[in-house]
Design a protein around this motif. Structure first.
Motif, PDB file in Angstrom:
ATOM      1  N   ARG A  84       1.140  -1.637   0.000  1.00 42.29           N
ATOM      2  CA  ARG A  84       0.161  -0.291  -0.044  1.00 42.29           C
ATOM      3  C   ARG A  84       0.794   1.459   0.783  1.00 42.29           C
ATOM      4  NH1 ARG A  84      -4.369   1.991   4.615  1.00 42.29           N
ATOM      5  NH2 ARG A  84      -5.006   3.766   3.910  1.00 42.29           N
ATOM      6  N   SER A  85       1.678   1.223   0.581  1.00 43.40           N
ATOM      7  CA  SER A  85       2.551   2.393   1.108  1.00 43.40           C
ATOM      8  C   SER A  85       3.768   2.838  -0.650  1.00 43.40           C
ATOM      9  CB  SER A  85       3.881   2.035   1.903  1.00 43.40           C
ATOM     10  OG  SER A  85       4.778   3.354   1.510  1.00 43.40           O
ATOM     11  N   ALA A  86       3.644   1.231  -0.860  1.00 41.06           N
ATOM     12  CA  ALA A  86       4.935   1.437  -2.609  1.00 41.06           C
ATOM     13  C   ALA A  86       3.285   2.582  -3.164  1.00 41.06           C
ATOM     14  CB  ALA A  86       5.253  -0.010  -2.937  1.00 41.06           C
ATOM     15  N   PHE A  87       2.682   1.371  -3.536  1.00 43.40           N
ATOM     16  CA  PHE A  87       1.552   1.977  -4.594  1.00 43.40           C
ATOM     17  C   PHE A  87       1.303   3.563  -3.720  1.00 43.40           C
ATOM     18  CE2 PHE A  87       0.216  -2.379  -5.364  1.00 43.40           C
ATOM     19  CZ  PHE A  87       0.579  -2.240  -7.155  1.00 43.40           C
ATOM     20  N   LEU A  88       1.152   4.157  -3.347  1.00 42.78           N
ATOM     21  CA  LEU A  88       0.631   5.595  -2.831  1.00 42.78           C
ATOM     22  C   LEU A  88       2.054   6.110  -3.241  1.00 42.78           C
ATOM     23  CD1 LEU A  88      -0.719   7.708  -1.844  1.00 42.78           C
ATOM     24  CD2 LEU A  88       0.235   7.252   0.913  1.00 42.78           C
ATOM     25  N   THR A  89       3.212   6.328  -2.890  1.00 45.83           N
ATOM     26  CA  THR A  89       4.078   6.607  -2.931  1.00 45.83           C
ATOM     27  C   THR A  89       4.647   6.543  -4.776  1.00 45.83           C
ATOM     28  OG1 THR A  89       5.497   5.890  -1.310  1.00 45.83           O
ATOM     29  CG2 THR A  89       6.681   6.984  -2.904  1.00 45.83           C
ATOM     30  N   ALA A  90       4.260   5.609  -5.293  1.00 46.23           N
ATOM     31  CA  ALA A  90       4.237   5.806  -7.039  1.00 46.23           C
ATOM     32  C   ALA A  90       2.733   6.727  -6.827  1.00 46.23           C
ATOM     33  CB  ALA A  90       3.722   4.019  -7.297  1.00 46.23           C
ATOM     34  N   GLY A  91       1.725   6.325  -6.534  1.00 42.06           N
ATOM     35  CA  GLY A  91       0.865   7.359  -7.620  1.00 42.06           C
ATOM     36  C   GLY A  91       1.244   9.087  -7.010  1.00 42.06           C
ATOM     37  N   VAL A  92       1.968   9.088  -5.906  1.00 43.02           N
ATOM     38  CA  VAL A  92       2.351  10.795  -5.613  1.00 43.02           C
ATOM     39  C   VAL A  92       3.476  11.441  -7.101  1.00 43.02           C
ATOM     40  CG1 VAL A  92       3.645  12.867  -4.304  1.00 43.02           C
ATOM     41  CG2 VAL A  92       2.301  11.172  -3.017  1.00 43.02           C
ATOM     42  N   CYS A  93       4.641  10.165  -7.255  1.00 42.96           N
ATOM     43  CA  CYS A  93       5.810  10.015  -8.736  1.00 42.96           C
ATOM     44  C   CYS A  93       4.431  10.435  -9.538  1.00 42.96           C
ATOM     45  CB  CYS A  93       6.825   9.318  -8.198  1.00 42.96           C
ATOM     46  SG  CYS A  93       7.314   9.033  -6.746  1.00 42.96           S
ATOM     47  N   LEU A  94       3.668  10.154 -10.238  1.00 45.67           N
ATOM     48  CA  LEU A  94       3.145  10.367 -10.947  1.00 45.67           C
ATOM     49  C   LEU A  94       2.614  11.266 -11.284  1.00 45.67           C
ATOM     50  CD1 LEU A  94       2.058   7.937 -13.853  1.00 45.67           C
ATOM     51  CD2 LEU A  94      -0.106   7.630 -12.171  1.00 45.67           C
ATOM     52  N   ALA A  95       2.161  11.741 -10.133  1.00 51.83           N
ATOM     53  CA  ALA A  95       1.084  12.658 -10.021  1.00 51.83           C
ATOM     54  C   ALA A  95       2.219  14.624 -10.508  1.00 51.83           C
ATOM     55  CB  ALA A  95       0.219  13.113  -9.265  1.00 51.83           C
TER      56      ALA A  95
END
Length: 469
Positions: free
Chosen positions: A234-245
């Motif tokens: 979950r933390s990995a996907f959250l961080t990845a989402g921030v990077c994508l944005a």
């Protein structure tokens, strides 16, 4: 750390002893400042400091991370630094390591781009950095020998490395195809019980599973520090989402505010696309970038891309930083309502942003899963084969770099299906050769450290320049 006794897996399970973020940051800053010589040189410096000197990351884990990064689009060395920082201090460590790896090259390329855009002549820079590049040739050779000696444990792996080198050096086979073929060979070999792959139960050679069934203890016993990195999915996907944005939202905002024909929009969109197709490193796409920058957009004049590549090769950091040079000239020459120098700086910053933001996305989204798959027998066999292929690829990079340091003219010869870079022997640089010999003697005979070797060769080059040699 070098004198510590390796921990057992039980001790490591409860171990909270890690290097501090400040100490890790200093090490990654040092790596960044010494990362000359393209991917081969950068990987060599990183391996020397993190694996051999600091012993923060084990040999097998370093190669495991390298394999993953070589599969990704973008600069593999910068992504490897990000991965290693993530292993030590999770997301914050990855951000610090990845940003520090880019920073010295970014600042150097910015200064050189400004000088080039104003005067068009920065030949003195090449002279000043010749000693460093000569030293890196010897450092890369040492890294190939050390990594190859530890990764190529049997005839099968040696054969894969040799085939990979010949394929990319002599036949110009695309790097992704080499990686895919090596991985497939590993899977098939493991399924058939071939001796070369039968011992690759968990990733690497001699790597044993720990008591928790997960990551075990590397041969060097150095991964106690890396155990701090166990983020959740979950933390990995959250961080990845921030990077994508952070990557895409600025591009979308520029497009909406300035329109499709504005130079900043063109820069953001073009180099965002480049960020997802640059498999195999900078050289895989430089010809296309040059073609588009000159022919389609008119940002540069013919031949200027080679000038930019020359600048990138004399500065630390990924060679893909040449795109920053392109972005600077594009905005500098089409500033619109901005001051040309301000426009150039903004164009360079925008290019760098959309080029490297995806790199953090790939690592933060993929690293947790890659780490958890280290004990998968079939995947480990495939990655072991890819490791061997990567040794061949690094050797190719080392040969390419050495040729371009020693010779000023390299011709591409294509005959009978071969595609070879052949040096013009009359263009041999005697000073460069002498500096490479000095560097090799310092490393292999005198056993001098990396910093001492770099300083010795830089001093020799500076002295020769002062004497007009």
């Amino acid at each position: 750390m070098a004198g510590k006794t390796p921990l057992t897996s039980a001790e490591r399970a409860d171990c909270d002893e890690t290097t501090s973020l400040a100490e890790a940051s200093r090490a990654f800053a040092r790596i960044a400042c010494l990362s000359f010589g393209g991917p081969a040189g950068q990987i060599a410096v990183m391996h020397r400091i993190l694996v051999e000197e600091k012993r923060w990351i084990g040999e097998d884990r370093f190669l495991h991370a390298l394999n993953f990064c070589m599969l990704l689009p973008g600069p593999e060395a910068q992504q490897l630094a990000t991965y290693c920082g993530w292993l030590l201090h999770r997301t914050l460590g990855g951000l610090v390591a990845g940003l520090l790896f880019v920073l010295p090259g970014f600042l150097a390329m910015m200064a050189l781009s400004i000088v080039y855009g104003t005067y068009g002549d920065v030949a003195i820079v090449a002279a000043l950095f010749l000693g460093l590049k000569a030293a890196v040739v010897a450092i890369v050779l040492q890294a190939v020998i050390r990594i190859g000696g530890r990764a190529l444990k049997n005839g099968g792996m040696i054969g894969i490395a040799a085939l990979a080198f010949v394929a990319i050096f002599a036949f110009d086979v695309p790097f992704p195809l080499i990686v895919a073929a090596a991985g497939l060979a590993g899977l098939i070999g493991q399924r058939m019980g071939h001796p070369a792959f039968a011992t690759a139960g968990t990733f690497g050679h001699g790597h044993q599973a720990g008591e928790d069934g997960g990551a075990g203890q590397d041969q060097t016993g150095s991964d106690a520090h890396a155990m701090a990195a166990r983020p959740s999915t979950r933390s990995a996907f959250l961080t990845a989402g921030v990077c994508l944005a952070l990557w895409l939202l600025p591009t979308a905002a520029i497009f909406l505010l300035l329109g499709a024909d504005d130079v900043f929009t063109q820069i953001a969109v073009f180099f965002s696309k480049m960020a997802v197709v640059t498999f195999g490193g900078a050289y895989a796409v430089l010809a296309y970038v040059a073609q588009e920058a000159v022919g389609t957009y008119g940002w540069m004049r013919p031949g200027e891309m080679m000038d930019g590549l020359g600048l990138a090769e004399t500065t630390p950091g990924p060679l893909i930083m040449v795109t920053q040079f392109v972005g600077y000239l594009a905005a500098f020459r089409e500033p619109g309502s901005f001051n040309p120098y301000l426009a150039g700086v903004l164009g360079a910053c925008l290019t760098t942003w959309v080029t490297f933001a995806p790199c953090f996305l790939w690592i933060f989204a993929g690293a947790p899963f890659v780490e958890r798959l280290r004990s998968n027998r079939a995947l480990s066999a495939a990655l072991s084969a890819i490791t061997a292929a990567v040794v061949g690829v690094i050797l190719n990079l080392a040969v390419w770099f050495a040729l371009h340091v020693l010779f000023s003219r390299i011709a591409a010869v294509e005959r009978f299906g071969l595609s070879l870079d052949v040096p013009d022997l009359s263009s041999l640089d005697p000073l460069a050769l002498a500096l490479v010999v000095v560097a090799a003697a310092a490393i292999f005979l005198l056993r001098l450290g990396m910093l001492a070797t770099l300083a010795l060769c830089a001093a020799g080059s500076a002295g020769a320049f002062a004497l007009g040699l």
